[in-house]
Enzyme design. Sequence first.
Site, PDB file in Angstrom:
ATOM      1  N   ASN A 299      15.025  -5.657 -23.056  1.00 49.01           N
ATOM      2  CA  ASN A 299      14.667  -6.985 -23.566  1.00 49.01           C
ATOM      3  C   ASN A 299      13.299  -6.862 -24.231  1.00 49.01           C
ATOM      4  OD1 ASN A 299      14.124  -9.656 -24.025  1.00 49.01           O
ATOM      5  ND2 ASN A 299      13.821 -10.208 -21.877  1.00 49.01           N
TER       6      ASN A 299
ATOM      7  N   LYS B 199      11.779  -8.957 -25.961  1.00 44.10           N
ATOM      8  CA  LYS B 199      11.085 -10.254 -26.045  1.00 44.10           C
ATOM      9  C   LYS B 199      10.578 -10.471 -27.469  1.00 44.10           C
ATOM     10  CE  LYS B 199      10.155  -9.956 -21.189  1.00 44.10           C
ATOM     11  NZ  LYS B 199       9.457 -10.471 -20.035  1.00 44.10           N
TER      12      LYS B 199
ATOM     13  N   HIS C 198      16.969 -16.910 -19.207  1.00 44.41           N
ATOM     14  CA  HIS C 198      15.768 -16.147 -18.858  1.00 44.41           C
ATOM     15  C   HIS C 198      14.680 -17.117 -18.407  1.00 44.41           C
ATOM     16  CE1 HIS C 198      12.309 -13.514 -19.086  1.00 44.41           C
ATOM     17  NE2 HIS C 198      13.157 -12.511 -19.048  1.00 44.41           N
TER      18      HIS C 198
ATOM     19  N   GLU D 153      16.444 -11.663 -11.358  1.00 48.27           N
ATOM     20  CA  GLU D 153      15.095 -11.520 -11.874  1.00 48.27           C
ATOM     21  C   GLU D 153      14.146 -12.478 -11.153  1.00 48.27           C
ATOM     22  OE1 GLU D 153      14.808  -9.470 -15.833  1.00 48.27           O
ATOM     23  OE2 GLU D 153      14.678 -11.599 -16.197  1.00 48.27           O
TER      24      GLU D 153
ATOM     25  N   GLY E 192       6.872  -9.019 -15.351  1.00 48.10           N
ATOM     26  CA  GLY E 192       5.615  -8.727 -16.039  1.00 48.10           C
ATOM     27  C   GLY E 192       4.381  -8.694 -15.145  1.00 48.10           C
TER      28      GLY E 192
ATOM     29  N   SER F 293       9.477  -5.911 -13.824  1.00 49.01           N
ATOM     30  CA  SER F 293       8.527  -4.802 -13.659  1.00 49.01           C
ATOM     31  C   SER F 293       9.174  -3.447 -13.375  1.00 49.01           C
ATOM     32  CB  SER F 293       7.498  -5.135 -12.569  1.00 49.01           C
ATOM     33  OG  SER F 293       6.732  -6.246 -12.978  1.00 49.01           O
TER      34      SER F 293
ATOM     35  N   GLY G  34      11.850  -5.202 -19.519  1.00 50.61           N
ATOM     36  CA  GLY G  34      11.046  -5.863 -20.555  1.00 50.61           C
ATOM     37  C   GLY G  34       9.996  -4.911 -21.103  1.00 50.61           C
TER      38      GLY G  34
HETATM   39  P1  PGA Z   1       9.364  -6.951 -17.362  1.00 50.93           P
HETATM   40  O1  PGA Z   1      10.333  -8.080 -17.938  1.00 50.93           O
HETATM   41  O2  PGA Z   1      10.186  -5.681 -17.256  1.00 50.93           O
HETATM   42  O3  PGA Z   1       8.287  -6.833 -18.402  1.00 50.93           O
HETATM   43  O4  PGA Z   1       8.881  -7.406 -16.048  1.00 50.93           O
HETATM   44  C1  PGA Z   1      11.609  -8.259 -17.437  1.00 50.93           C
HETATM   45  C2  PGA Z   1      12.218  -9.495 -18.036  1.00 50.93           C
HETATM   46  O5  PGA Z   1      11.500 -10.434 -18.400  1.00 50.93           O
HETATM   47  O6  PGA Z   1      13.403  -9.606 -18.158  1.00 50.93           O
END
Ligand code: PGA
Length: 234
Positions: free
Chosen positions: A8, A10, A90, A154, A160, A195, A215
Amino acid sequence: MHKIIVANYKMNGDKKFFVHVNKAINKMRIKDANLILCPPFLYVPFFKIKNKCVRLGSQDVSSAEYDKHTGQICAKMLSEFGVKYSIVGHSEQRKIGETDEVINQKIIEAQKVGITPILCVGEENDDQNIQTFENQIVSALKNCFNDNIIFAYEPIWAIGTGKVPSLTRINKAITFIRKTAKNYNIKAIVLYGGSVGINNYRELLKSKSDGFLIGESSLKLNEFKEIVKGIDDE
Ligand code: PGA
């Protein structure tokens, strides 16, 4: 089962980055992991996928079929450009007002054209009970008699932040999602997201998850490729 890895991106990257990602991923030798790349809408047409283990996904899809919805992109349009998966629900969308009803509609629209929705669910804080997101699942699956769906557990507090839940907590959530989905005759595929990175993916692989939604670490192409290789070689 083959592990699924969703990237993802983003609202990150640019044309140069995605052309590069496309080339690099096409060249990867992947035995049986399934990779789903979700760039921002605008970059979807830049992807020319030539790797049998890779599919294109989107980060969202409209809850409407067509017509007067300025600024939105419907499932049929995405499908025309080879999109096979769409992330829905999401937490970053829920935070700006996406409701369970809208998410439910998005799932139905995606499924109508054969796009597999990737439904994100998860609790807000780490001290909350896993059951708190039951309603996210129940509302999302309303009137939806199609088992073409993937779930992503999630927990919002892990997205994040560099924090990840214990394997026990992840397994508990996955079991709960599978049990809830079973009431709808869905044999749930459940990913873990939040993460996931080069330093923890091996440990997280010990969980019951069917793969990961990644992400930030999908933006570091070399690390991402290493994660994919590591999972593929398991
Ligand atoms: P992250 O994001 O891996 O940066 O924590 C995951 C997500 O938002 O789906």
